[in-house]
Write an enzyme that holds these catalytic residues in place. Structure first.
Site: not given
Ligand code: ATP
Ligand code: MG
Length: 554
Positions: A261, A35, A271
């Site tokens: 994760r 995102e 984020k």
């Molecule tokens: P955040 O919690 O940091 O905002 P998010 O999951 O909302 O992370 P996205 O931009 O939606 O952020 O993530 C894009 C991809 O990266 C998704 O498939 C998510 O599952 C993966 N991802 C995000 N954080 C991690 C992590 N700490 N370890 C592994 N994969 C991750």
């Molecule tokens: Mg997300």
């Protein structure tokens, strides 16, 4: 094939191997779906290496898809940084970049299809009421009074939502599933809401935006994704993922698989929290070298290879765990130990005057102790030099292998010197150490068999260059800051220390991001942002050994 077998297997590879063997798929297609509401961090790198890595190994495809359904939090700056970071990590997406917003028309039609099938309705409860009606893990939810509207009414009301006829929060579209489901995500989830916000891709075309759970599965299906990989917190959402695809007319039925994760000690990975660090100026931007962002790590001197290696070592499982920061540091240390040219810099200088040396000599010093192919450099040796204040003591026991009053030490790549006397200021600080050198010790031991064990680094006073050197430590003082009530209160006040250092002149002209080992002090790189022609700034990437182990013998 051999490449596939060379990589460590994991449960996802086993699933793919089986799907290919069973003929369920003839090839694989993955996607990385960030995102654009922040910069990518090392957790995302895990997902990138997994998705793009699988596509590479199985000769499949991987899309880069911006999951951009929440324009309130998104920005084109994030879109650009994410593209740059994925490329820098060494990956290339197949075809054009995808945006969930490309599918807004399709998503609207699928929502209409659900309404026509009696599987979605326009609800006019307020967001607070919706939350209240949803129930809890212990309590089933209650049906909304608007749940039994006719298909015709719902179609008209949804069209009214789209046409801007409802204020934000006054109406939404919900899937009609089961308000008493044991999975809360299945209790009539909201699938569209009203937002009068301009979108970075679609401008003002829409004032209703689809929710993640509705968008994600349909985007995957439209792109022909075979294995949709996401993190464990979406495990329950898989039911909704499948429900949507089962109830609309769409051919492709991707399958979602969840993995754990990445959590890294002494940092935060959400984020939202990283954004707070930036907006409250607790760090100097998303690319502050203390941040766990890809851009921060790049600026700190991490190489793409070291991050890929880290992701490979941590593996892919379903177990939640916390990785030590040291495992990430070990990867870059191993990389730079091989690849970084050596140089000398003095971070806490004290002056040494070699009284019996009058001229100037250009010494030739090798750039890497075990790699002659990396060549040599010219280092000027002069009467006055800087050494580290810490490398001199008036008295010390035998374990201290540096310069001691009345004793000898070797200057790296140069001669053996002996400290004869010192001068102090009125406060008792040593200002100058007067030495003599043995002219017969360049590249050889003293002729009379004297043993000189210690070696210290140095920089010419006349020819050395002043530079800022930034020393970084953990950004937080506790291993799991996210578990604190106020994570920002646990920031390490000493996470950035700036030194006015002196560096050997060969470093002038070093290019941005170029990494070096400063002899005995660590690995450093030229800061890509703050260095100028007149003032070089170096970032310490990592210490020579685990920073929390004892650096030097007493
Ligand atoms: P955040 O919690 O940091 O905002 P998010 O999951 O909302 O992370 P996205 O931009 O939606 O952020 O993530 C894009 C991809 O990266 C998704 O498939 C998510 O599952 C993966 N991802 C995000 N954080 C991690 C992590 N700490 N370890 C592994 N994969 C991750
Ligand atoms: Mg997300």
């Amino acid at each position: 094939m051999s490449e596939v077998e060379a990589r460590p297997s994991n449960f996802i590879r086993q699933i793919i191997d089986k799907d290919l063997a069973d003929g369920k798929h003839t090839g694989i297609h993955t996607r990385f779906p960030p995102e654009p509401n922040g910069y990518l961090h090392i957790g995302h790198a895990k997902s990138i290496c997994l998705n793009f890595g699988l596509a590479q190994d199985y000769q499949g495809q991987c899309n880069l898809r911006f999951d951009d359904t929440n324009p309130a939090k998104e920005d084109i700056e994030y879109v650009e940084s994410i593209k740059a970071d994925v490329k820098w990590l060494g990956f290339n997406w197949d075809g054009d970049i995808c945006y969930s917003s490309n599918y807004f028309d399709d998503l609207y039609s699928y929502a209409v299809e659900l309404i026509e099938k009696g599987l979605a309705y326009v609800d006019e409860l307020s967001p607070d009421e919706i939350r209240e009606y949803r129930g809890s893990l212990k309590q089933p939810g209650k049906n909304s009074p608007y749940r039994s509207r006719s298909v015709e009414d719902n179609l008209a009301l949804f069209e009214k939502m789209r046409a801007g006829g409802f204020e934000e929060g006054k109406a939404c579209l919900r899937a009609k599933i089961d308000m008493s489901s044991s999975f809360i995500v299945m209790r009539d989830p909201v699938i569209y809401r009203v937002r009068f916000i301009e979108h970075h891709q679609t401008g003002n075309k829409w004032c209703i935006y689809p929710m993640y759970d509705f968008t994600h599965c349909i985007s995957d299906a439209l792109e022909g994704i075979t294995h949709s990989l996401c993190t464990l917190e979406f495990q329950d959402n898989r039911r909704l993922y499948d429900w949507v695809l089962d109830n609309i007319t769409i051919e492709c039925k991707p399958h979602q698989y969840e993995f754990s994760r990445l959590n890294l000690e002494y940092t935060v990975m959400s984020k939202r929290k990283l954004n707070q660090l930036v907006t409250e100026n607790l760090v100097n931007g998303w690319d502050d070298p203390r941040m766990p962002t890809i851009s921060g790590l790049r600026r700190r001197g991490f190489t793409p290879g070291s991050i890929r290696e880290f992701c490979s070592r941590i593996g892919v499982t379903k177990q939640d765990n916390m990785i030590e920061f040291g495992s990430l540091e070990a990867c870059i240390r191993e990389d730079l130990n091989e690849s970084a040219p050596r140089a000398m810099a003095v971070l806490d200088p004290v002056k040494v005057v070699i009284e019996n040396f009058q001229s100037e000599e250009i010494l030739t010093i090798s750039n890497h102790p075990n790699k002659p192919e990396m060549g040599t450099r010219a280092v000027p040796f002069t009467r006055d030099i800087w050494i580290e204040a810490d490398d001199f003591r008036e008295e010390a026991n035998k374990k201290y292998k540096r310069l001691v009053l009345g004793k000898e030490v070797r200057l790296r790549g140069a001669y053996v010197v002996q400290a004869n006397r010192i001068e102090k200021d009125s406060e008792g600080n040593i200002t100058t150490i007067f030495c003599s050198y043995d002219p017969d010790t360049l590249g050889k031991n003293p002729a009379d068999g004297r043993k000189v064990k210690g070696v210290i680094h140095w920089v010419s006073v006349d020819k050395g260059i002043a530079a800022d050197v930034r020393l970084y430590d953990r950004l937080f003082t506790v291993p799991n800051p996210a578990a604190e009530d106020d994570f920002a209160a646990t920031i390490n006040a000493d996470s950035l220390i700036v030194k006015q250092a002196f560096i050997e002149p060969s470093l002038v002209g070093a290019s941005e991001g170029q990494g070096f080992q400063f002899e005995r002090t660590g690995y450093f790189c030229v800061d890509a942002k703050d260095s100028t022609d007149d003032q070089l700034v170096f970032n310490r990437t990592v210490g020579l050994r685990d920073t929390w182990a004892k650096i030097d013998a007493e």
